[in-house]
Design a protein around this motif. Structure first.
Motif: not given
Length: 365
Positions: A87-105, A139-143
């Motif tokens: 669970k996030p500790k603070y406000k984040i864009d969950s869809m940004f993290f959804d994309y990030m965790v699926k990258t090859k890196t 977060i604005s860039e995440q969105y």
């Protein structure tokens, strides 16, 4: 990740759907039925054994996170005890993290941090997950990033849907032509009106052919741009591989590609997995479309005969309708328009998919 997420360990209840995490699609939007799951999944009647996963949480399958079974939750529900919920500790864009965790890196980092003696036994534990380093913008860039990628995903989805509709329409046209329009046309066996052959195993060695490079066509290359498939050290000296010409009909006999058909775009060599079909008395593209239409029936005959692969003898024994040359030409013209549209639509999908991969690589380092 430990600075962004805490582990959620809340027990489930009967009011919530059971969610799943897929390598290909991430976290499901709701509970999947057995048909969607593709197999029977044993689920405990005691819902308190499950973990609550709330909208915006990150969930991963400990045993398959290294393969990409990780993603953000879009609908609050429950997940298996084998999953970990963050669970996030603070406000984040969950869809940004959804994309990030699926990258090859990121998947490579997860792989390196997963523990086990073999890939089959690899596990990503919480202590390893929180040690993963990542760079995140405000977060604005995440969105902005996730919104753009979502638009691109929607475009890719619509392109896939278009291709499927075109293929469905083409199957309908094939059926209309061969099962209704041409059902009463004179018939003959493929072996009576064509010349057929397959090749063998090519030997390694340099042979001068064109510019010294001999294209070698494999069964998996059917429906691809053969001109890009080259083996620079393939020679035909003392080899059982056979040469095919541009315009020959290529028919896959073995394995997962059995029954696939296309017209060769180049002069090249083939092995025993491909049957070459030539003819001076019928339109070879017309025959290619009939073979495409008849694929399921042909595979069924193969299985009924107890064979694991198609054989040249089976193909040559097939009878097909042979209308006059003018009708064959019209059939080819119509179906070629549909095939070209499908191919161009598929090329557009490949461009979109490549664009997404490149953007993910550049945005998430």
């Amino acid at each position: 990740m430990g600075e962004i997420y805490d582990e959620r360990k809340e027990s489930g209840n009967n009011e919530l759907p059971i969610l799943t995490v897929s390598i290909h699609t991430g976290v499901s939007d709701g509970e999947l039925d057995e048909d969607s799951l593709g197999k029977r999944v044993k689920r405990s009647e005691d819902k308190s054994l499950y973990k609550i996963a709330k909208r915006g949480d990150l969930v991963f399958n400990m045993m398959r996170a290294w393969q990409g079974a990780i993603g953000s939750v879009r609908t609050t529900g429950m997940v298996s005890p084998a999953y970990i919920v963050a669970k996030p500790k603070y406000k984040i864009d969950s869809m940004f993290f959804d994309y990030m965790v699926k990258t090859k890196t990121m998947i490579n980092r997860i792989h390196r941090l997963s523990y086990g003696v073999t890939d089959f036994r690899l596990r990503l534990y919480w202590d390893a997950f929180v040690s993963i380093n990542c760079s995140i913008p405000k977060i604005s860039e995440q969105y902005k990033i996730s919104s753009f990628l979502s638009l691109l995903d929607n475009r890719i989805t619509k392109q896939r849907e278009l291709i499927e509709k075109l293929k469905t329409y083409k199957r309908g046209v094939l059926s209309k032509i061969f099962s209704e329009k041409l059902v009463n046309s004179p018939k003959n066996k493929i072996g009576n009106v064509t010349t057929t052959f397959s090749g063998g195993t090519p030997k390694v060695g340099i042979k001068e052919y064109y510019d010294g490079i001999i294209p070698f066509i494999r069964s998996g290359d059917i429906h691809k741009n053969f001109a890009e498939v080259y083996i620079s050290e393939l020679g035909l000296n003392n080899s059982s591989a056979k040469m095919v010409n541009k315009g020959d009909l290529l028919y896959a006999l073995y394995g997962a590609t059995s029954g696939e058909v296309d017209i060769s775009k180049i002069d090249g060599a083939i092995n025993q997995a491909i049957l070459c079909i030539r003819s001076d008395c019928i339109n070879i593209r017309y025959l290619a479309y009939w073979l495409e239409y008849s694929k399921e029936d042909i595979i069924s005959k193969m299985l009924q005969g107890g064979q694991g692969n198609l054989s040249a003898e089976l193909v040559k024994s097939l009878s097909f309708p042979i209308p006059n040359d003018n009708v064959q030409k019209k059939v080819v013209q119509l179906l070629s328009i549909l095939s070209t549209y499908i191919n161009k639509s598929t090329e557009q999908l490949d461009v979109l998919s490549s664009l997404k991969s490149a953007l993910l690589q550049q945005m998430f380092i």
